[in-house]
Motif scaffolding. Sequence first.
Motif, PDB file in Angstrom:
ATOM      1  N   PHE A   1      -4.270  11.090   7.916  1.00  0.00           N
ATOM      2  CA  PHE A   1      -4.390   9.833   7.238  1.00  0.00           C
ATOM      3  C   PHE A   1      -3.418   9.142   7.268  1.00  0.00           C
ATOM      4  CE2 PHE A   1      -6.587  12.825   4.171  1.00  0.00           C
ATOM      5  CZ  PHE A   1      -8.028  12.585   4.498  1.00  0.00           C
ATOM      6  N   LYS A   2      -2.350   9.066   8.505  1.00  0.00           N
ATOM      7  CA  LYS A   2      -1.499   7.979   8.537  1.00  0.00           C
ATOM      8  C   LYS A   2      -1.732   6.773   8.795  1.00  0.00           C
ATOM      9  CE  LYS A   2      -0.397   9.587  13.395  1.00  0.00           C
ATOM     10  NZ  LYS A   2       0.765  10.498  14.015  1.00  0.00           N
ATOM     11  N   HIS A   3      -2.750   6.506   9.509  1.00  0.00           N
ATOM     12  CA  HIS A   3      -3.336   5.050   9.748  1.00  0.00           C
ATOM     13  C   HIS A   3      -3.663   4.348   8.566  1.00  0.00           C
ATOM     14  CE1 HIS A   3      -6.456   7.858  10.155  1.00  0.00           C
ATOM     15  NE2 HIS A   3      -7.207   7.266  10.071  1.00  0.00           N
ATOM     16  N   TYR A   4      -3.865   5.208   7.276  1.00  0.00           N
ATOM     17  CA  TYR A   4      -4.016   4.500   6.112  1.00  0.00           C
ATOM     18  C   TYR A   4      -2.633   4.482   5.066  1.00  0.00           C
ATOM     19  CZ  TYR A   4      -8.946   5.250   7.155  1.00  0.00           C
ATOM     20  OH  TYR A   4     -10.141   5.139   7.775  1.00  0.00           O
ATOM     21  N   LEU A   5      -1.530   4.831   5.515  1.00  0.00           N
ATOM     22  CA  LEU A   5      -0.443   5.331   4.739  1.00  0.00           C
ATOM     23  C   LEU A   5       0.535   4.347   5.061  1.00  0.00           C
ATOM     24  CD1 LEU A   5      -0.226   9.260   4.768  1.00  0.00           C
ATOM     25  CD2 LEU A   5      -1.721   7.877   3.263  1.00  0.00           C
ATOM     26  N   GLU A   6       1.341   3.835   4.266  1.00  0.00           N
ATOM     27  CA  GLU A   6       2.338   2.819   4.334  1.00  0.00           C
ATOM     28  C   GLU A   6       3.574   3.852   4.554  1.00  0.00           C
ATOM     29  OE1 GLU A   6       4.635  -0.756   3.880  1.00  0.00           O
ATOM     30  OE2 GLU A   6       2.684  -0.010   4.022  1.00  0.00           O
ATOM     31  N   PRO A   7       4.483   3.449   5.854  1.00  0.00           N
ATOM     32  CA  PRO A   7       5.647   4.242   6.314  1.00  0.00           C
ATOM     33  C   PRO A   7       6.660   3.801   5.100  1.00  0.00           C
ATOM     34  CG  PRO A   7       4.525   2.968   7.989  1.00  0.00           C
ATOM     35  CD  PRO A   7       3.875   2.517   6.876  1.00  0.00           C
ATOM     36  N   LEU A   8       7.656   4.761   4.880  1.00  0.00           N
ATOM     37  CA  LEU A   8       8.240   4.797   3.808  1.00  0.00           C
ATOM     38  C   LEU A   8       9.686   4.815   4.187  1.00  0.00           C
ATOM     39  CD1 LEU A   8       6.648   6.967   0.989  1.00  0.00           C
ATOM     40  CD2 LEU A   8       6.305   4.367   1.210  1.00  0.00           C
ATOM     41  N   ASN A   9      10.204   4.780   5.319  1.00  0.00           N
ATOM     42  CA  ASN A   9      11.391   4.929   5.694  1.00  0.00           C
ATOM     43  C   ASN A   9      12.235   3.787   5.178  1.00  0.00           C
ATOM     44  OD1 ASN A   9       9.628   6.185   7.920  1.00  0.00           O
ATOM     45  ND2 ASN A   9      11.423   7.013   8.524  1.00  0.00           N
ATOM     46  N   ASN A  10      11.973   2.619   5.092  1.00  0.00           N
ATOM     47  CA  ASN A  10      12.749   1.588   4.918  1.00  0.00           C
ATOM     48  C   ASN A  10      12.678   1.318   3.094  1.00  0.00           C
ATOM     49  OD1 ASN A  10      13.100   0.974   7.392  1.00  0.00           O
ATOM     50  ND2 ASN A  10      11.536  -0.290   7.528  1.00  0.00           N
ATOM     51  N   TYR A  11      11.856   2.003   2.538  1.00  0.00           N
ATOM     52  CA  TYR A  11      12.043   1.885   0.879  1.00  0.00           C
ATOM     53  C   TYR A  11      12.921   2.944   0.175  1.00  0.00           C
ATOM     54  CZ  TYR A  11       7.470  -0.561   1.482  1.00  0.00           C
ATOM     55  OH  TYR A  11       6.377  -1.432   1.719  1.00  0.00           O
TER      56      TYR A  11
ATOM     57  N   ASN B   1       2.837  19.308  -1.400  1.00  0.00           N
ATOM     58  CA  ASN B   1       2.313  18.089  -1.742  1.00  0.00           C
ATOM     59  C   ASN B   1       3.223  16.835  -1.429  1.00  0.00           C
ATOM     60  OD1 ASN B   1      -0.397  18.816  -3.429  1.00  0.00           O
ATOM     61  ND2 ASN B   1       1.433  20.154  -4.067  1.00  0.00           N
ATOM     62  N   GLY B   2       2.594  15.823  -1.093  1.00  0.00           N
ATOM     63  CA  GLY B   2       3.363  14.419  -1.144  1.00  0.00           C
ATOM     64  C   GLY B   2       2.930  13.424  -1.575  1.00  0.00           C
ATOM     65  N   LEU B   3       3.552  12.456  -2.481  1.00  0.00           N
ATOM     66  CA  LEU B   3       3.123  11.267  -3.081  1.00  0.00           C
ATOM     67  C   LEU B   3       3.103  10.063  -1.985  1.00  0.00           C
ATOM     68  CD1 LEU B   3       5.133  11.568  -6.313  1.00  0.00           C
ATOM     69  CD2 LEU B   3       2.615  11.482  -6.212  1.00  0.00           C
ATOM     70  N   ILE B   4       1.860   9.604  -1.691  1.00  0.00           N
ATOM     71  CA  ILE B   4       1.805   8.756  -0.683  1.00  0.00           C
ATOM     72  C   ILE B   4       1.421   7.229  -1.318  1.00  0.00           C
ATOM     73  CG2 ILE B   4       1.178  10.299   1.037  1.00  0.00           C
ATOM     74  CD1 ILE B   4      -1.491   7.857  -0.342  1.00  0.00           C
ATOM     75  N   VAL B   5       1.767   6.239  -0.589  1.00  0.00           N
ATOM     76  CA  VAL B   5       1.277   4.744  -0.852  1.00  0.00           C
ATOM     77  C   VAL B   5       0.311   4.367   0.293  1.00  0.00           C
ATOM     78  CG1 VAL B   5       1.963   2.497  -1.478  1.00  0.00           C
ATOM     79  CG2 VAL B   5       3.648   4.448  -2.083  1.00  0.00           C
ATOM     80  N   SER B   6      -0.901   3.814  -0.193  1.00  0.00           N
ATOM     81  CA  SER B   6      -1.877   3.339   0.897  1.00  0.00           C
ATOM     82  C   SER B   6      -1.303   2.109   1.403  1.00  0.00           C
ATOM     83  CB  SER B   6      -3.015   3.264  -0.063  1.00  0.00           C
ATOM     84  OG  SER B   6      -3.559   4.211  -0.688  1.00  0.00           O
ATOM     85  N   SER B   7      -1.482   1.984   2.719  1.00  0.00           N
ATOM     86  CA  SER B   7      -0.975   0.806   3.396  1.00  0.00           C
ATOM     87  C   SER B   7      -1.677  -0.516   3.087  1.00  0.00           C
ATOM     88  CB  SER B   7      -1.078   1.168   4.963  1.00  0.00           C
ATOM     89  OG  SER B   7      -2.394   1.102   5.264  1.00  0.00           O
TER      90      SER B   7
END
Length: 446
Positions: free
Chosen positions: A120-130, A330-336
């Motif tokens: 689902f990575k195309h729906y997920l917000e990349p989090l490196n910069n957070y 498991n991972g907590l994701i943020v939707s893009s």
Amino acid sequence: MSPLHLSRRAFLHRSGTTIGAATLLSACAPMIQTPSTTVRLRFWNTVYPTTDPLDKTKARDQYYIYKAIQRFEDQHPGVKIDMQVMPGSTDMFTAYRVASIAKTGPDVMSLWSGNYLMQFKHYLEPLNNYFTPTEIGRIRGWNAVTSGFTPGKGTIYGVPCSTDGITAIYYSKKALAKAGIQPETDWPHNFDAFLSILEKIKASGTTPFALFDNGYSLFSLDYWIAQVVNGDAGISDLIAGKRNFNTPELVDVIQKWQRLKPYTIAGASTMGAGEAEQLFYQGRAAMIVHGAWAIENMGQAMGNDLGVHKLPDYNEQVTIKNTGIGGSGNGLIVSSYSHHKELAVQFVKFLMSQPEQAAQAATSSNLSNVVDVDVNALFKNPVKRQVQQWALDPTLIFWPDNIYPSELTTELSAQAQLTWNGKNSARQFLQQLDAKRDQLLMEPKL
């Protein structure tokens, strides 16, 4: 996959909540920074316990996640967390995919890690910069949510939340004592010696194992395969086609694994976790292979009779010894497409903060994957303390079924069932895995 820390391996441990398309929440409106407006953050929960099948009288405030949400809302006036308990099964993927296509999915969700999350990575917000290096450093398991599964070398698409611990053998101390076995001194260091232990238990009048559909395969066979191919690196080579499943070494692994069947209560390949647990509790089996999410229920059912030990090594020649498979499932994701990304990340960071991780460790069945909480001081159950210690072992092999493409894991499960029940040979099992892997490699990348 579990209302009891449900990870990929645990979703059959408890039944998931059924969800239909009609229950999907509509998209949030953009945040308006006025005191009179309530910002609603949607959280789809598959990982934090919200029910207890052994005690249905528990109130909401006895579960960590409800109290955590209240604390977050108290600290963020004007913010409301709308939590929806989602299925702890593959149904979660359908629900998230359908909602994401329409951009009506959650702001925050817990998903199984590894390739299950990466699809689902195309729906997920990349989090490196957070996240700062310090924030990343206190949390273990980033490989499970990072592209390429190498921390620091890829895009971070989620935050590992707690750990599934390590798959292990849970046993009845009384049953092993009846067979004349002292686990502290008699535990075998290779598979052949392990079979001798099983023979002693069987001779004492107790069936050694109650295994279920994941326990007999993904929780045990996967470990021995991973040991023989040298851990995560070898699993990656199998996926990439740099080495084959069908080798003499792995044929030997499958053939020896098949020898567990006479020491196992019939029906393992289709048995649910709950049924196997009951057989174990009733004394009809001396041992069960399970994950850490079951410790609390097993402890309640068996008390001080419950013991735990790592799976035996496959042989003395393997380079990764005396460990197991596990990690952050498991991972907590943020939707893009979330209208509230910053706030969503704040909520994720809040759940993973030191105070919240300490509160969670003290009140829930989940193990911790942070380094700044003394969970051993919080866990009263000695079995849980032991498994928590093993789970932080740096030699722990990450869940192979979370690294394999989902289609390959499905093929492995299907072939394991056929081979366990004598309908395929060990070589046919491995040939089919190679064929499926090769088919997947030939498919165009989206």
